[in-house]
Design an enzyme around this catalytic site. Structure first.
Site, PDB file in Angstrom:
ATOM      1  N   ASN A 218     -10.598   7.754   7.897  1.00 47.28           N
ATOM      2  CA  ASN A 218     -10.177   8.903   8.417  1.00 47.28           C
ATOM      3  C   ASN A 218      -9.168   9.671   7.816  1.00 47.28           C
ATOM      4  O   ASN A 218      -8.603  10.939   7.637  1.00 47.28           O
ATOM      5  CB  ASN A 218     -10.019   9.075   9.960  1.00 47.28           C
ATOM      6  CG  ASN A 218      -9.243   8.043  10.492  1.00 47.28           C
ATOM      7  OD1 ASN A 218      -8.785   7.144   9.942  1.00 47.28           O
ATOM      8  ND2 ASN A 218      -9.109   8.355  11.661  1.00 47.28           N
TER       9      ASN A 218
ATOM     10  N   GLU B  54      -4.056  -2.140  13.370  1.00 50.87           N
ATOM     11  CA  GLU B  54      -3.944  -0.797  14.025  1.00 50.87           C
ATOM     12  C   GLU B  54      -5.482  -0.208  14.596  1.00 50.87           C
ATOM     13  O   GLU B  54      -6.400  -0.167  13.598  1.00 50.87           O
ATOM     14  CB  GLU B  54      -3.315   0.061  12.882  1.00 50.87           C
ATOM     15  CG  GLU B  54      -2.140  -0.269  12.456  1.00 50.87           C
ATOM     16  CD  GLU B  54      -0.888   0.140  13.411  1.00 50.87           C
ATOM     17  OE1 GLU B  54      -1.312   0.903  14.483  1.00 50.87           O
ATOM     18  OE2 GLU B  54       0.202  -0.575  13.582  1.00 50.87           O
TER      19      GLU B  54
ATOM     20  N   CYS C   2      -7.424   8.339  15.356  1.00 50.28           N
ATOM     21  CA  CYS C   2      -7.322   7.343  16.499  1.00 50.28           C
ATOM     22  C   CYS C   2      -6.558   7.654  17.648  1.00 50.28           C
ATOM     23  O   CYS C   2      -6.630   7.221  18.674  1.00 50.28           O
ATOM     24  CB  CYS C   2      -6.532   6.101  15.760  1.00 50.28           C
ATOM     25  SG  CYS C   2      -5.140   6.547  15.037  1.00 50.28           S
TER      26      CYS C   2
HETATM   27  P1  NAD Z   1     -14.250   0.353  10.586  1.00 47.13           P
HETATM   28  O1  NAD Z   1     -13.770  -0.720  11.375  1.00 47.13           O
HETATM   29  O2  NAD Z   1     -15.579   0.492  10.270  1.00 47.13           O
HETATM   30  O3  NAD Z   1     -13.909   0.229   9.005  1.00 47.13           O
HETATM   31  C1  NAD Z   1     -12.444   0.018   8.592  1.00 47.13           C
HETATM   32  C2  NAD Z   1     -12.345  -1.012   7.404  1.00 47.13           C
HETATM   33  O4  NAD Z   1     -12.762  -2.107   7.685  1.00 47.13           O
HETATM   34  C3  NAD Z   1     -13.447  -0.208   6.233  1.00 47.13           C
HETATM   35  O5  NAD Z   1     -12.649  -0.282   5.014  1.00 47.13           O
HETATM   36  C4  NAD Z   1     -14.402  -1.415   6.175  1.00 47.13           C
HETATM   37  O6  NAD Z   1     -15.179  -1.559   4.955  1.00 47.13           O
HETATM   38  C5  NAD Z   1     -13.490  -2.584   6.500  1.00 47.13           C
HETATM   39  N1  NAD Z   1     -14.709  -3.694   7.342  1.00 47.13           N
HETATM   40  C6  NAD Z   1     -15.658  -3.757   7.860  1.00 47.13           C
HETATM   41  N2  NAD Z   1     -16.164  -4.561   8.136  1.00 47.13           N
HETATM   42  C7  NAD Z   1     -15.328  -5.650   7.672  1.00 47.13           C
HETATM   43  C8  NAD Z   1     -15.210  -7.134   7.784  1.00 47.13           C
HETATM   44  N3  NAD Z   1     -16.006  -7.837   8.143  1.00 47.13           N
HETATM   45  N4  NAD Z   1     -13.920  -7.581   7.470  1.00 47.13           N
HETATM   46  C9  NAD Z   1     -12.984  -6.902   6.790  1.00 47.13           C
HETATM   47  N5  NAD Z   1     -12.969  -5.363   6.540  1.00 47.13           N
HETATM   48  C10 NAD Z   1     -14.189  -4.951   6.962  1.00 47.13           C
HETATM   49  O7  NAD Z   1     -13.587   1.718  10.878  1.00 47.13           O
HETATM   50  P2  NAD Z   1     -13.661   3.136  10.587  1.00 47.13           P
HETATM   51  O8  NAD Z   1     -14.860   3.678  11.037  1.00 47.13           O
HETATM   52  O9  NAD Z   1     -13.372   3.289   9.056  1.00 47.13           O
HETATM   53  O10 NAD Z   1     -12.675   3.796  11.150  1.00 47.13           O
HETATM   54  C11 NAD Z   1     -12.550   4.559  12.547  1.00 47.13           C
HETATM   55  C12 NAD Z   1     -11.811   3.773  13.557  1.00 47.13           C
HETATM   56  O11 NAD Z   1     -10.300   3.188  12.910  1.00 47.13           O
HETATM   57  C13 NAD Z   1     -11.644   4.162  14.925  1.00 47.13           C
HETATM   58  O12 NAD Z   1     -11.835   3.055  15.653  1.00 47.13           O
HETATM   59  C14 NAD Z   1     -10.187   4.692  14.637  1.00 47.13           C
HETATM   60  O13 NAD Z   1      -9.588   4.740  15.980  1.00 47.13           O
HETATM   61  C15 NAD Z   1      -9.405   3.376  14.036  1.00 47.13           C
HETATM   62  N6  NAD Z   1      -8.146   3.977  13.459  1.00 47.13           N
HETATM   63  C16 NAD Z   1      -7.066   3.339  13.912  1.00 47.13           C
HETATM   64  C17 NAD Z   1      -5.999   4.213  13.525  1.00 47.13           C
HETATM   65  C18 NAD Z   1      -4.409   3.392  14.102  1.00 47.13           C
HETATM   66  O14 NAD Z   1      -3.436   3.334  13.558  1.00 47.13           O
HETATM   67  N7  NAD Z   1      -4.550   2.687  15.146  1.00 47.13           N
HETATM   68  C19 NAD Z   1      -5.765   4.869  12.494  1.00 47.13           C
HETATM   69  C20 NAD Z   1      -6.977   5.449  12.061  1.00 47.13           C
HETATM   70  C21 NAD Z   1      -8.301   4.877  12.527  1.00 47.13           C
END
Ligand code: NAD
Length: 470
Positions: free
Chosen positions: A149, A244, A278
């Site tokens: 995002n 995060e 988020c």
């Molecule tokens: P996601 O968890 O699907 O993916 C995030 C990253 O993790 C991607 O690069 C993905 O390829 C990787 N990933 C997936 N499986 C993995 C594994 N088994 N091991 C290591 N890496 C792996 O998240 P998304 O859909 O890309 O993003 C949305 C989520 O992120 C929402 O829940 C949002 O709230 C959260 N978010 C949090 C913050 C914050 O600062 N707290 C900021 C932005 C987004």
């Protein structure tokens, strides 16, 4: 685009398409890394540790500044790519680049402020005639795993503090929107020795564990969903981790609030980047005395938003990241309606678009609000009084940010103290962040803090050095 390992561009036989959510056209392709390539990236980052540690802090400061100049020169180009790969309206992508530039400046500044301290070791039994001080030293190799995002600013929140503290890095961007993050990493790599900045691309499920479990990685800095964060926490062994994670942020509007101001902030907070934020406003908790007036004004303001092509400068709402995301939002809205909620405006779907939607009569047990809904929804929950509003706000396993609208100082203080979240903002919606503030959630929303000063602290180890001076 290709990966960058030890300053060489790497591609593979297998690749995946990066799609534009606006029209599903192919923006570019990325290589799918396998185990060998991921291990190559780890080896490159490990071998480069010495070369970055040799740089003076002064040099690191100048390198980060030079990288910042290059990022500034490429601002429009990278913003355009963010819009193409995420569907984020272009004005939002340009703003993300402005923030990223500032984040990089914060990191350059912080690289000159990594202090240890002198320790009054003679205060302890046996400490006489010993003087001691601490040094903050790098952790080594940092793996940065980022979501779709905010593909540039969230990557920079990891890469820049890691480099400021003299670590080497491997970026694993989201496969949904990897291109702008890869462009950022290339810029940073241009200003550091070979192998200091590396990238790997491919499915998180396949290469994530290779990074997370590898003993040559010293820290995992992850931003993404709670399930992935928990998986990483369970598999990272003794490494330092920063997580995060997701949010389900409440914004409370009390009866004495400035309603116009609250509506304006909720519109921005709930619909920013189509609600895929988020710290977006995910639950609007309104005291019953003002709920009708608030709802009416929110409907009026929601109607004014322009839904359309994210490349147009006047577009407010673009598509969601993909059709699965649209279906997820739709399922939750349909369930809420079947349980008694009312769609006041919006609720419309076309291709990957979900229209900005106000939903009233929302109850706490509806998945729409008990879970994180990543879509442009403003669900309104009625509260009997301030205590009820706080109880609703805290009735969640999330705890990222919160907002409270009131003109009563005592109520403001009560909410600020009682709401269980990493930040509470009075007369601002939860969707507020500057890139130098400590940012990170309580409960399942995360572990550790980002915000450059705090991230730099977390990218270091503390070593104590003592001298017997007798
Ligand atoms: P996601 O968890 O699907 O993916 C995030 C990253 O993790 C991607 O690069 C993905 O390829 C990787 N990933 C997936 N499986 C993995 C594994 N088994 N091991 C290591 N890496 C792996 O998240 P998304 O859909 O890309 O993003 C949305 C989520 O992120 C929402 O829940 C949002 O709230 C959260 N978010 C949090 C913050 C914050 O600062 N707290 C900021 C932005 C987004």
């Amino acid at each position: 685009m290709e990966m960058l390992i030890n300053s060489k561009h790497i591609s593979t036989d297998k690749s995946m398409d990066v799609l534009n959510p606006y029209d599903n056209s192919i923006v570019d392709t990325i290589p799918i890394a396998d185990k060998k390539i991921t291990l190559d990236a780890i080896k490159s980052a490990k071998n480069a540790k010495e070369s970055i540690v040799k740089l003076t802090s002064r040099q690191i400061y100048y390198n980060l500044n030079d990288a910042c100049d290059e990022l500034r020169e490429n601002k429009k180009k990278i913003a355009k790519v963010i819009t193409q790969e995420t569907g984020k309206p272009i004005k939002g992508s340009l703003y993300e680049l402005d923030r990223s530039i500032e984040t990089l400046i914060f990191a350059a500044e912080e690289s000159k402020r990594i202090y240890g301290e002198s320790v009054p070791i003679d205060a302890g039994l046996g400490g006489e005639n010993v003087i001691a001080f601490t040094k903050k030293i790098p952790l080594g190799c940092v793996a940065a795993i980022t979501p779709f995002n905010y593909p540039v600013n969230l990557a920079i929140h990891k890469l820049a503090p890691a480099l400021a503290a003299k670590n080497t890095v491997i970026l694993k961007p989201s496969s949904e929107a990897p291109l702008s993050g890869l462009m950022l990493a290339e810029i940073l790599a241009n200003h550091f020795p070979n192998g200091v900045v590396n990238t790997v691309t491919g499915s998180g499920e396949n290469i994530g564990d290779i990074l997370v479990k590898n003993d040559d990685i010293n820290k995992i800095s992850f931003t993404g969903s709670i399930p992935t964060g928990i998986h990483i926490a369970n598999n990272s062994g003794m490494k330092k981790i920063t997580l995060e994670l997701g949010g389900n942020d409440p914004t409370i509007v009390l009866k004495d609030a400035d309603i116009e101001k609250a509506v304006k902030e909720v519109v921005n907070g709930a619909y920013l980047f189509s609600g895929q934020v988020c710290m977006g406003v995910k639950r609007v908790i309104v005291e019953h005395e003002i709920i009708d007036e608030f709802t009416q004004k929110l409907i009026e303001e929601t109607r004014k938003l322009k839904v359309g092509n994210p490349s147009s400068t006047d577009t407010d709402i673009g598509p969601l990241i993909n059709n699965k995301a649209v279906q997820n939002v739709n399922n939750k809205v349909e369930e809420a309606v079947s349980m008694g909620a009312t769609i006041e405006v919006g609720g419309k779907i076309r291709n990957n678009f979900y229209w900005p939607t106000v939903i009233s009569n929302v109850q706490e047990d509806m998945k729409l609000v008990s879970d994180e809904t990543f879509g442009p929804i403003a669900p309104i929950i009625e509260a009997k009084d301030i205590n009820h509003a706080i109880a609703i706000a805290n009735n969640t396993h999330y705890g990222l940010n919160a907002g409270v609208f009131t003109n009563n100082i005592n109520d403001a203080i009560k909410c600020a103290n009682a709401i269980e979240s990493g930040s509470v903002f009075i007369n601002k919606a939860s969707t507020f962040r500057t890139d130098n503030m400590p940012f990170g959630g309580f409960k399942n929303s995360g572990v550790g803090k980002e915000g450059i000063k705090y991230a730099v602290e977390d990218m270091c180890r503390t070593k104590l050095i003592g001298f017997n001076i007798k």
